[in-house]
Enzyme design. Structure first.
Site, PDB file in Angstrom:
ATOM      1  CE  LYS A   1      62.881  49.366 -29.703  1.00 10.33           C
ATOM      2  NZ  LYS A   1      61.438  49.054 -29.598  1.00 10.33           N
TER       3      LYS A   1
ATOM      4  NE  ARG B   1      59.139  41.472 -25.764  1.00  6.55           N
ATOM      5  CZ  ARG B   1      59.492  42.744 -25.895  1.00  6.55           C
ATOM      6  NH1 ARG B   1      60.102  43.153 -26.984  1.00  6.55           N
ATOM      7  NH2 ARG B   1      59.208  43.598 -24.948  1.00  6.55           N
TER       8      ARG B   1
ATOM      9  NE  ARG C   1      60.149  43.212 -21.072  1.00  8.55           N
ATOM     10  CZ  ARG C   1      60.530  44.158 -21.913  1.00  8.55           C
ATOM     11  NH1 ARG C   1      61.455  43.914 -22.815  1.00  8.55           N
ATOM     12  NH2 ARG C   1      59.989  45.350 -21.863  1.00  8.55           N
TER      13      ARG C   1
ATOM     14  NE  ARG D   1      61.020  53.245 -24.685  1.00  9.86           N
ATOM     15  CZ  ARG D   1      61.572  52.074 -24.483  1.00  9.86           C
ATOM     16  NH1 ARG D   1      62.813  51.864 -24.728  1.00  9.86           N
ATOM     17  NH2 ARG D   1      60.886  51.095 -23.968  1.00  9.86           N
TER      18      ARG D   1
ATOM     19  NE  ARG E   1      56.391  47.993 -22.963  1.00 11.24           N
ATOM     20  CZ  ARG E   1      56.742  46.772 -23.350  1.00 11.24           C
ATOM     21  NH1 ARG E   1      55.990  45.737 -23.059  1.00 11.24           N
ATOM     22  NH2 ARG E   1      57.839  46.591 -24.041  1.00 11.24           N
TER      23      ARG E   1
HETATM   24  P1  AMP Z   1      62.178  48.017 -23.240  1.00 12.30           P
HETATM   25  O1  AMP Z   1      62.838  46.774 -22.788  1.00 12.30           O
HETATM   26  O2  AMP Z   1      63.051  48.839 -24.170  1.00 12.30           O
HETATM   27  O3  AMP Z   1      60.811  47.787 -23.815  1.00 12.30           O
HETATM   28  O4  AMP Z   1      61.971  48.924 -21.922  1.00 12.30           O
HETATM   29  C1  AMP Z   1      61.175  48.478 -20.837  1.00 12.30           C
HETATM   30  C2  AMP Z   1      60.820  49.663 -19.950  1.00 12.30           C
HETATM   31  O5  AMP Z   1      62.032  50.260 -19.450  1.00 12.30           O
HETATM   32  C3  AMP Z   1      60.095  50.798 -20.654  1.00 12.30           C
HETATM   33  O6  AMP Z   1      58.706  50.577 -20.737  1.00 12.30           O
HETATM   34  C4  AMP Z   1      60.466  51.974 -19.760  1.00 12.30           C
HETATM   35  O7  AMP Z   1      59.727  51.942 -18.556  1.00 12.30           O
HETATM   36  C5  AMP Z   1      61.912  51.677 -19.400  1.00 12.30           C
HETATM   37  N1  AMP Z   1      62.859  52.267 -20.393  1.00 12.30           N
HETATM   38  C6  AMP Z   1      63.702  51.582 -21.204  1.00 12.30           C
HETATM   39  N2  AMP Z   1      64.435  52.420 -21.960  1.00 12.30           N
HETATM   40  C7  AMP Z   1      64.035  53.663 -21.618  1.00 12.30           C
HETATM   41  C8  AMP Z   1      64.398  54.971 -22.067  1.00 12.30           C
HETATM   42  N3  AMP Z   1      65.321  55.163 -23.027  1.00 12.30           N
HETATM   43  N4  AMP Z   1      63.757  56.022 -21.488  1.00 12.30           N
HETATM   44  C9  AMP Z   1      62.840  55.858 -20.524  1.00 12.30           C
HETATM   45  N5  AMP Z   1      62.433  54.663 -20.063  1.00 12.30           N
HETATM   46  C10 AMP Z   1      63.028  53.571 -20.609  1.00 12.30           C
END
Ligand code: AMP
Length: 215
Positions: free
Chosen positions: A13, A126, A160, A87, A171
């Site tokens: 994404k 990544r 990360r 989400r 996740r």
């Molecule tokens: P991402 O970079 O999108 O994979 O997000 C990393 C982490 O941030 C996720 O595993 C969640 O802990 C938190 N996070 C990001 N976006 C959201 C969202 N829309 N709702 C809840 N938690 C989020």
């Protein structure tokens, strides 16, 4: 234009979001990137989000919705691409309210799909740019110069902590349980959901995403 890019962690994404935003002049709103910025800046939201993020759990909906509302209000009527948001179904319902309040509406929902083995492999390779959010993969999409961001020139790409194997598995489970129901939520209404096979090269996926928003 307002676009939502949906799909499991590791599906690409972030990479596709950056490309689509460059092509269509959209603002890239990645809630994950915004939360990481809050953490780096030591804000109250960053502190509240920290333990959820480190476990691979979702940050509570009301914190996310407050943050997104603030970003959208600051943006005015410019185009937006949401990456990693919504989400959960309550976040999608909350987004509907925020957009209605701002007199805006959703134009496209694009879903990237790939098998779990592909996702785990991608997440393990990544690397992301802490400066502009661009995402690379040491196996499939390496930067032109090792460890340097192609887009903004920042040196020092990061792996990360939540891309480590145990957290990745959690996740993916969280995605299945809490985020997949969103596909049905959006499929049931307008503008519907367009699927793009993400188990292809970055350029092929990009063409699929463009077709989805152009068509
Ligand atoms: P991402 O970079 O999108 O994979 O997000 C990393 C982490 O941030 C996720 O595993 C969640 O802990 C938190 N996070 C990001 N976006 C959201 C969202 N829309 N709702 C809840 N938690 C989020």
């Amino acid at each position: 234009m307002i676009v939502i890019l949906l799909g499991p962690p590791g599906v690409g994404k972030g990479t596709q979001a950056v490309r689509l935003c460059d092509a269509l002049d959209l603002r890239h709103l990645s809630t994950g990137d915004l939360l990481r910025e809050h953490r780096r800046g030591g804000t109250e939201l960053g502190t509240q989000a920290q333990s959820f993020m480190d476990r691979g759990e979702l940050v509570p909906d009301e914190l996310i919705l407050g943050m997104v509302r603030g970003e959208l209000e600051a943006l005015g009527d410019g185009g937006v691409l949401f990456d990693g948001f919504p989400r959960t179904v309550p976040q999608a319902e909350g987004l509907r309210v925020v957009l209605a309040d701002l007199g805006r509406s959703l134009d496209h929902v694009v879903l990237l799909v790939a098998d779990d083995e592909v996702l785990v492999e991608r997440l393990s390779g990544r690397r992301s740019c802490p400066e502009c959010g661009s995402v690379f993969n040491v196996h499939f999409n390496p930067p032109a110069t090792e460890d340097t961001c192609d887009r903004c020139g920042h040196e020092g790409l990061v792996h990360r902590t939540d891309d480590q194997p145990d957290t990745v598995r959690n996740r993916l489970e969280v995605y299945r349980r809490q985020t997949e129901p969103l596909i049905h939520f959006y499929q049931a209404g307008s503008p519907g959901v367009r699927r793009v096979d993400a188990d292809q090269g970055v350029d092929e996926v990009q063409a699929g995403v463009r077709a989805a928003v152009d068509g």
